[in-house]
Design an enzyme around this catalytic site. Structure first.
Site, PDB file in Angstrom:
ATOM      1  CB  ALA A 109      -0.966   0.053   1.231  1.00  0.00           C
ATOM      2  CB  CYS A 110       4.045   1.950   1.607  1.00  0.00           C
ATOM      3  SG  CYS A 110       5.103   3.258   1.964  1.00  0.00           S
ATOM      4  N   GLY A 111       4.111   3.775  -1.228  1.00  0.00           N
ATOM      5  CA  GLY A 111       4.658   4.548  -2.254  1.00  0.00           C
ATOM      6  C   GLY A 111       6.050   5.050  -1.566  1.00  0.00           C
TER       7      GLY A 111
END
Length: 267
Positions: A109-111
């Site tokens: 879910a992380c950028g």
């Protein structure tokens, strides 16, 4: 071929039976010694992703996290499996800035995660659109439906995101699915990079979810003209899209849409 879905036993309406789920598994990215890391290469990130198109994922990830701007900046991407873990070994061309230090594990879910720099100007490598560029409202309104028709893993599981690169006619150049929406975008950008399509000036990035800072960050790095999303953007995403001259259309559903930035780019 990588397996994107798997089955698990569940209970539905009191009846036990199989259900199709999206696969989530780690991918370790390693920088080869010739790029300047230690003996044997150095693990620079672990991405939680849906298996498949790992080279595209690595290439797209590098466009934001390093100095990679074109296909020639990458000497080699090599996928393998070591110690029951999928890996991609990266060799960058001489003089290309390697990925900056960051948290070792990156969730699906992380950028941006541990990076705390919000200035996107170093990532802007080309104009997002040519002078006089515009796209029809009808094309924008139809892009999420076009993407949805190609979401095979979503049709089976209901548990993956999708992203695509499209032109002003609404033709999709490439599309990918992943449990992580940022991963799906990275796969699209990575494919464009490997095909020599970056900068993706005058193209649109289509996403199946919401638009946050990280999605705009990746759009700026790819030099796309705009973002088309099924869901809404965050306040920072809107501010950054306006700052960098991008079209940002959100809540694009059933032929309707909200224009959060770049209204003048719609015909």
């Amino acid at each position: 071929m990588a397996v994107m879905t798997t089955r698990r036993a569940i209970v539905r309406r009191g009846v036990r039976g199989p259900d199709e789920l999206a696969v989530e598994a780690p991918l370790v990215l390693g920088l080869d010694p010739s790029t300047g890391s230690g003996p044997g290469g150095e693990a620079i990130a672990t991405l939680m992703r849906t298996p498949g198109h790992d080279l595209e994922l690595a290439a797209g990830w590098l466009t934001v996290e390093s100095g990679v701007q074109r296909r020639e900046d990458i000497v080699q991407l090599r996928s393998c499996r070591e110690d029951d873990t999928d890996r991609v070994h990266i060799t960058l061309a001489p003089g290309v800035t390697p990925p900056r230090p960051r948290a070792f594990v990156t969730s699906a879910a992380c950028g941006v995660c541990s990076a705390d720099v919000l200035d996107l100007s170093p990532l802007r490598r080309a104009a997002p659109h040519g002078e006089g560029w515009r796209v029809s409202r009808a094309v924008v309104a139809g892009l999420p439906d076009t993407l949805r028709e190609r979401q095979r893993a979503f049709a089976k599981t209901g548990g993956v995101h999708a992203a695509a690169l499209a032109d002003t006619r609404g033709d999709v150049r490439c599309e990918f699915e992943d449990v992580g929406r940022h991963n799906a975008v990275d796969k699209v950008i990575g494919r464009a990079l490997l095909d020599g399509l970056l900068p993706a000036t005058d193209h649109l990035l289509v996403v199946s979810g919401r638009v946050s800072f990280e999605i705009v960050q990746k759009a700026v790095a790819a030099s796309v003209a705009g973002i088309v999303a099924v869901s809404a953007p965050s306040s920072l995403a809107v501010d950054l899209a306006r700052e960098h001259g991008l079209l940002l259309a959100g809540m694009v559903r059933n032929g309707d849409l909200n224009v959060y930035a770049g209204e003048d780019l719609l015909a």
